[in-house]
Design a protein around this motif. Structure first.
Motif, PDB file in Angstrom:
ATOM      1  N   GLU A 204       1.599   2.134   7.544  1.00 37.92           N
ATOM      2  CA  GLU A 204       2.860   1.711   7.708  1.00 37.92           C
ATOM      3  C   GLU A 204       3.275   0.156   8.338  1.00 37.92           C
ATOM      4  O   GLU A 204       3.918  -0.609   7.657  1.00 37.92           O
ATOM      5  CB  GLU A 204       3.887   2.753   7.999  1.00 37.92           C
ATOM      6  N   ALA A 205       2.892   0.277   9.523  1.00 37.37           N
ATOM      7  CA  ALA A 205       3.200  -0.997   9.992  1.00 37.37           C
ATOM      8  C   ALA A 205       2.388  -2.195   9.492  1.00 37.37           C
ATOM      9  O   ALA A 205       2.813  -3.552   9.330  1.00 37.37           O
ATOM     10  CB  ALA A 205       2.573  -1.027  11.486  1.00 37.37           C
ATOM     11  N   LYS A 207       2.150  -2.766   6.583  1.00 34.29           N
ATOM     12  CA  LYS A 207       2.866  -3.446   5.208  1.00 34.29           C
ATOM     13  C   LYS A 207       3.521  -4.792   5.798  1.00 34.29           C
ATOM     14  O   LYS A 207       3.905  -5.441   4.763  1.00 34.29           O
ATOM     15  CB  LYS A 207       3.679  -2.382   4.779  1.00 34.29           C
ATOM     16  N   SER A 208       4.072  -4.611   6.715  1.00 36.71           N
ATOM     17  CA  SER A 208       4.749  -5.928   7.524  1.00 36.71           C
ATOM     18  C   SER A 208       4.035  -7.027   8.140  1.00 36.71           C
ATOM     19  O   SER A 208       4.702  -7.644   8.918  1.00 36.71           O
ATOM     20  CB  SER A 208       6.011  -5.345   8.339  1.00 36.71           C
ATOM     21  N   GLY A 209       2.722  -6.976   7.994  1.00 34.12           N
ATOM     22  CA  GLY A 209       1.657  -7.693   8.462  1.00 34.12           C
ATOM     23  C   GLY A 209       1.470  -7.420  10.175  1.00 34.12           C
ATOM     24  O   GLY A 209       0.946  -8.630  10.742  1.00 34.12           O
ATOM     25  N   VAL A 210       1.785  -6.441  10.726  1.00 39.06           N
ATOM     26  CA  VAL A 210       1.519  -6.061  12.036  1.00 39.06           C
ATOM     27  C   VAL A 210       0.105  -6.036  12.525  1.00 39.06           C
ATOM     28  O   VAL A 210      -0.247  -6.561  13.370  1.00 39.06           O
ATOM     29  CB  VAL A 210       2.489  -4.865  12.495  1.00 39.06           C
TER      30      VAL A 210
END
Length: 270
Positions: A204-205, A207-210
């Protein structure tokens, strides 16, 4: 030869308990051990709702409650000839990382919420201690078994927050000292470090590029490593040690579910 005789000659499955098997690394380990032929018991607070096959014996348990933990081991005693493998993966340290819109995970120790100590030290370290004590009572009379404590590099340098480091350092020290006391019984205890694991929260993280998942591991990968260690004839020589799962995999010829060989991260990489 009759089917009856063939069945009698089939050795019984090794029995494993994976705590914290509802999701993440614990779920992956449980799935991998099942695929490797273990009879797997999985425990956790939300285990009844977990996405697991019916062959995994689910034991609903809050490992903060010693009576519930004892009940899990009572079920294993009554349903099998013994316990061969305990994987301590229960962990409450990643809950409520954001509170009231604030990311508290990386806060200095004097600003950390009290529940994080409970999640990491009680639901993590203490739960592993209590489960290991229960397992040792089953393993020592048979003089065989393996205890694996899932840990991480935070034991060796500051990562994230102080409580995290305390919990992982305590886990590694617990491994070392338990190994001394169990060695006369031929029962190894190891700490095992995963790399970046593609758990539900990591995906999930990402997906935001983390996270960069290029060198990540599947949740099942560390279970494959544990299975290989369990069957390693030289396993007792590793007792009390901290092992990096990907390094052990390269040594023993284990690959991930997609056929890749995840790199073994070092302290410098972390």
């Amino acid at each position: 030869m009759s089917n009856h005789l063939r069945n009698e000659e089939t050795p019984p499955a090794h029995v494993a308990l994976v705590t914290g098997a509802s999701r993440g690394v614990g779920r992956g380990i449980a799935l991998s051990l099942l695929a490797s032929g273990f009879r797997v018991y999985g425990s956790g607070r939300s285990i009844e709702q977990a996405d697991l096959p019916p062959e995994i014996r689910r034991q609903r348990c809050d490992h903060l409650n010693d009576d519930e933990t004892a009940g899990v081991f009572d079920v294993i005693r009554s349903g099998s000839s013994g316990l061969d493998l305990l994987v301590n993966c229960a962990w409450g340290g990643y809950e409520k990382m954001v509170e009231d819109g604030k990311f508290t995970w990386a806060a200095p120790f004097w600003e950390q919420p009290a529940h994080r100590w409970t999640g990491m030290m009680d639901a993590g370290v203490r739960a592993a201690f209590v489960c290991s004590a229960q397992a040792a009572r089953m393993m020592t009379p048979r003089r065989r078994g393996l205890i694996v404590n899932i840990s991480f590099w935070a034991a060796q340098r500051h990562l994230g927050n102080t409580i995290y480091g305390i919990a992982k350092a305590a886990t590694d020290k617990m491994t070392s000292d338990m190994a001394v006391e169990l060695q006369p019984f031929g029962i190894p205890v190891i700490s095992l470090y995963p790399g970046l694991v593609r758990t539900e929260s990591v995906l999930e993280a990402a997906k935001s590029g983390v996270f960069d998942l290029a060198t990540s591991e599947s949740p099942e990968f560390i279970g494959r490593v544990i299975n290989a260690l369990f069957h390693d004839p030289n396993l007792l020589a590793r007792t009390g040690q901290v092992l990096v799962a990907a390094a052990v995999a390269k040594e023993l010829g284990i690959v991930d579910v997609d056929g890749t060989s995840p790199p073994a991260l070092s302290l410098a990489d972390i």
